[in-house]
Design a protein around this motif. Structure first.
Motif, PDB file in Angstrom:
ATOM      1  N   SER A   1       0.811  -1.155   0.074  1.00 61.31           N
ATOM      2  CA  SER A   1       0.024   0.018  -0.079  1.00 61.31           C
ATOM      3  C   SER A   1       0.707   1.273   0.028  1.00 61.31           C
ATOM      4  O   SER A   1       2.051   1.170   0.410  1.00 61.31           O
ATOM      5  CB  SER A   1      -1.007   0.205   1.173  1.00 61.31           C
ATOM      6  OG  SER A   1      -0.269  -0.026   2.388  1.00 61.31           O
ATOM      7  N   ASN A   2       0.200   2.489  -0.408  1.00 59.32           N
ATOM      8  CA  ASN A   2       1.049   3.760  -0.347  1.00 59.32           C
ATOM      9  C   ASN A   2      -0.172   4.796  -0.485  1.00 59.32           C
ATOM     10  O   ASN A   2      -1.015   4.706  -0.844  1.00 59.32           O
ATOM     11  CB  ASN A   2       2.107   3.518  -1.650  1.00 59.32           C
ATOM     12  CG  ASN A   2       1.304   3.309  -2.869  1.00 59.32           C
ATOM     13  OD1 ASN A   2       0.628   4.493  -3.383  1.00 59.32           O
ATOM     14  ND2 ASN A   2       1.573   2.414  -3.633  1.00 59.32           N
ATOM     15  N   ALA A   3       0.480   5.899  -0.208  1.00 59.90           N
ATOM     16  CA  ALA A   3      -0.076   7.029  -0.292  1.00 59.90           C
ATOM     17  C   ALA A   3       0.705   7.771  -1.797  1.00 59.90           C
ATOM     18  O   ALA A   3       1.874   7.625  -2.019  1.00 59.90           O
ATOM     19  CB  ALA A   3       0.114   8.084   0.744  1.00 59.90           C
ATOM     20  N   ALA A   4      -0.486   8.464  -2.425  1.00 61.72           N
ATOM     21  CA  ALA A   4      -0.003   9.028  -3.839  1.00 61.72           C
ATOM     22  C   ALA A   4      -0.772  10.091  -4.287  1.00 61.72           C
ATOM     23  O   ALA A   4      -1.907  10.447  -4.004  1.00 61.72           O
ATOM     24  CB  ALA A   4      -0.052   7.869  -4.934  1.00 61.72           C
TER      25      ALA A   4
ATOM     26  N   ILE B   1      -3.346  -0.746  -8.331  1.00 65.12           N
ATOM     27  CA  ILE B   1      -2.409  -0.568  -9.284  1.00 65.12           C
ATOM     28  C   ILE B   1      -2.440  -1.928 -10.218  1.00 65.12           C
ATOM     29  O   ILE B   1      -2.310  -2.855  -9.830  1.00 65.12           O
ATOM     30  CB  ILE B   1      -1.260  -0.494  -8.547  1.00 65.12           C
ATOM     31  CG1 ILE B   1      -1.196   0.729  -7.844  1.00 65.12           C
ATOM     32  CG2 ILE B   1      -0.120  -0.376  -9.823  1.00 65.12           C
ATOM     33  CD1 ILE B   1       0.224   0.906  -7.083  1.00 65.12           C
TER      34      ILE B   1
ATOM     35  N   HIS C   1       2.584  -0.023 -13.814  1.00 62.98           N
ATOM     36  CA  HIS C   1       3.293   0.906 -13.220  1.00 62.98           C
ATOM     37  C   HIS C   1       4.632   1.554 -14.299  1.00 62.98           C
ATOM     38  O   HIS C   1       4.806   0.866 -15.050  1.00 62.98           O
ATOM     39  CB  HIS C   1       4.163   0.475 -11.904  1.00 62.98           C
ATOM     40  CG  HIS C   1       5.334  -0.481 -12.098  1.00 62.98           C
ATOM     41  ND1 HIS C   1       5.171  -1.728 -11.211  1.00 62.98           N
ATOM     42  CD2 HIS C   1       6.531  -0.597 -12.853  1.00 62.98           C
ATOM     43  CE1 HIS C   1       6.452  -2.478 -11.696  1.00 62.98           C
ATOM     44  NE2 HIS C   1       7.016  -1.740 -12.639  1.00 62.98           N
TER      45      HIS C   1
ATOM     46  N   TYR D   1       0.416   3.475 -11.498  1.00 65.32           N
ATOM     47  CA  TYR D   1       1.493   4.095 -10.682  1.00 65.32           C
ATOM     48  C   TYR D   1       2.822   4.475 -11.176  1.00 65.32           C
ATOM     49  O   TYR D   1       3.290   3.667 -11.701  1.00 65.32           O
ATOM     50  CB  TYR D   1       1.622   3.521  -9.591  1.00 65.32           C
ATOM     51  CG  TYR D   1       2.205   3.709  -8.418  1.00 65.32           C
ATOM     52  CD1 TYR D   1       1.773   4.425  -7.164  1.00 65.32           C
ATOM     53  CD2 TYR D   1       3.548   3.513  -8.307  1.00 65.32           C
ATOM     54  CE1 TYR D   1       2.345   4.750  -5.941  1.00 65.32           C
ATOM     55  CE2 TYR D   1       4.458   4.004  -7.030  1.00 65.32           C
ATOM     56  CZ  TYR D   1       3.935   4.611  -6.120  1.00 65.32           C
ATOM     57  OH  TYR D   1       4.590   4.993  -5.079  1.00 65.32           O
TER      58      TYR D   1
ATOM     59  N   VAL E   1      -1.716   8.029 -10.874  1.00 64.06           N
ATOM     60  CA  VAL E   1      -1.088   8.412  -9.571  1.00 64.06           C
ATOM     61  C   VAL E   1       0.607   8.465  -9.794  1.00 64.06           C
ATOM     62  O   VAL E   1       1.122   7.865 -10.396  1.00 64.06           O
ATOM     63  CB  VAL E   1      -1.624   7.773  -8.367  1.00 64.06           C
ATOM     64  CG1 VAL E   1      -3.154   7.882  -8.314  1.00 64.06           C
ATOM     65  CG2 VAL E   1      -1.190   6.306  -8.699  1.00 64.06           C
TER      66      VAL E   1
ATOM     67  N   GLY F   1       3.941   8.420  -6.780  1.00 60.88           N
ATOM     68  CA  GLY F   1       4.365   7.945  -5.514  1.00 60.88           C
ATOM     69  C   GLY F   1       5.961   7.773  -5.533  1.00 60.88           C
ATOM     70  O   GLY F   1       6.555   7.814  -6.636  1.00 60.88           O
TER      71      GLY F   1
ATOM     72  N   THR G   1       6.937   1.535  -3.558  1.00 61.53           N
ATOM     73  CA  THR G   1       6.145   0.186  -4.223  1.00 61.53           C
ATOM     74  C   THR G   1       6.863  -0.283  -5.244  1.00 61.53           C
ATOM     75  O   THR G   1       7.182  -1.703  -5.257  1.00 61.53           O
ATOM     76  CB  THR G   1       4.909   0.746  -4.527  1.00 61.53           C
ATOM     77  OG1 THR G   1       4.224   1.127  -3.260  1.00 61.53           O
ATOM     78  CG2 THR G   1       4.099  -0.385  -5.072  1.00 61.53           C
TER      79      THR G   1
ATOM     80  N   SER H   1      -3.268   2.190  -3.796  1.00 64.67           N
ATOM     81  CA  SER H   1      -2.872   3.491  -3.504  1.00 64.67           C
ATOM     82  C   SER H   1      -4.064   4.385  -2.808  1.00 64.67           C
ATOM     83  O   SER H   1      -5.149   4.197  -3.299  1.00 64.67           O
ATOM     84  CB  SER H   1      -2.450   4.495  -4.789  1.00 64.67           C
ATOM     85  OG  SER H   1      -1.378   4.007  -5.304  1.00 64.67           O
TER      86      SER H   1
ATOM     87  N   ALA I   1      -4.151  10.157   4.273  1.00 62.91           N
ATOM     88  CA  ALA I   1      -4.310   8.655   4.277  1.00 62.91           C
ATOM     89  C   ALA I   1      -4.867   7.746   5.649  1.00 62.91           C
ATOM     90  O   ALA I   1      -5.427   7.072   5.480  1.00 62.91           O
ATOM     91  CB  ALA I   1      -2.613   8.433   4.398  1.00 62.91           C
TER      92      ALA I   1
END
Length: 268
Positions: free
Chosen positions: A109-112, A127, A130, A182, A206, A208, A211, A229, A252
């Motif tokens: 997981s991530n913030a984007a 996602i 990428h 992503y 998105v 980031g 990832t 994300s 987030a």
């Protein structure tokens, strides 16, 4: 390198006496999933030989082992970023350790930041592909055939069945959730207006700072990957928005419950 991976994996298994089916990597502000886990043991990164230590606010820096539903999971509460000064080898070291621990399925997981005009702050995005814009790649250098092939295929880095399952869960729960691309950049700066425009032009939804190196290393070793994300901010639009790490963490944290609900049901 292989000896260090094996030593670290052996150390963790000896300390935890635990076999996990899934590895989970939690990004900025996304640590709430650990509250859904029946925790059996945990190790701080500082106690694990060979592990770096996370330096980013919002990353707990713990390896947590337990059950999510009926599924055994090993959860990284916090990850390592290239912009922190770690080498790519250090960034992906925990992923390789998880493989040596017998884990073959990875959830990240991530913030984007979002560039897609259909996205809103707080939305989720699964996602399905990428674009690697990092200045280097974790597979550069000597290839170890015991890890994977010299030239691994990346035509489908994310597991199609898990994507389909997660989207169905999100739709059933009426959670705004998209599927998209992503783009990974080195950071730590947030993007300029021109960079956002460039990223949208080349097909990213998105952007980031994480990832993708982890997924590259995981796919190199034959692990199945799923990643999601949280859209914490929007960029590349006429109304310019300033972005801060504090605001990213705030959004987030607020949206994390939705992502946790999807992942928990996926593994139930």
């Amino acid at each position: 390198m292989l000896d260090q991976i094996q030593r670290t994996a052996d150390f963790i298994k000896e300390k935890t006496n635990f076999d996990a089916e899934y590895g989970i990597v939690l990004g900025s502000g996304l640590g709430g999933l650990v509250n859904k886990i029946e925790k059996l043991s945990e190790l701080s990164y500082s106690s694990i030989p060979g592990f770096p230590e996370s330096t980013v606010h919002g990353h707990a820096g713990k390896f947590i082992f337990g059950k999510l539903g009926k599924t055994n999971v090993a959860v990284m509460a916090g990850r390592f970023h290239f912009y922190e000064g770690w080498t790519m080898e250090q960034v992906v070291f925990p992923i390789r350790v998880m493989k040596y621990m017998g884990i073959n399925k990875l959830i990240l997981s991530n913030a984007a930041g979002g560039m897609n005009i259909n996205f809103q702050v707080g939305d989720l995005m699964i996602i399905d592909d990428h674009i690697n814009l990092m200045p280097t790649n974790p597979l550069i250098g000597k290839n170890y055939d015991t890890l994977g092939p010299r030239f691994p295929d990346m035509s489908a880095p994310y597991d199609a069945d898990l994507i389909k399952q997660a989207k169905a869960i999100a739709d059933a729960k009426n959670i705004r959730c998209h599927i998209g691309v992503y783009a990974a950049v080195s950071g730590p700066c947030f993007e300029t207006r021109a960079e956002y425009k460039y990223l949208r032009t080349i097909g990213a939804d998105v952007v980031g700072m994480s990832t993708v190196p982890e997924v590259i290393a995981a796919r190199h070793m034959g692990m199945n990957c799923f990643a999601m994300s949280i859209v914490t901010d929007l960029g590349g639009f006429p109304d310019v928005q300033t972005v801060s790490h504090e605001e990213v963490l705030k959004v987030a944290n607020e949206a994390e419950v939705k992502m946790s609900a999807i992942v928990a049901e996926m593994l139930s």
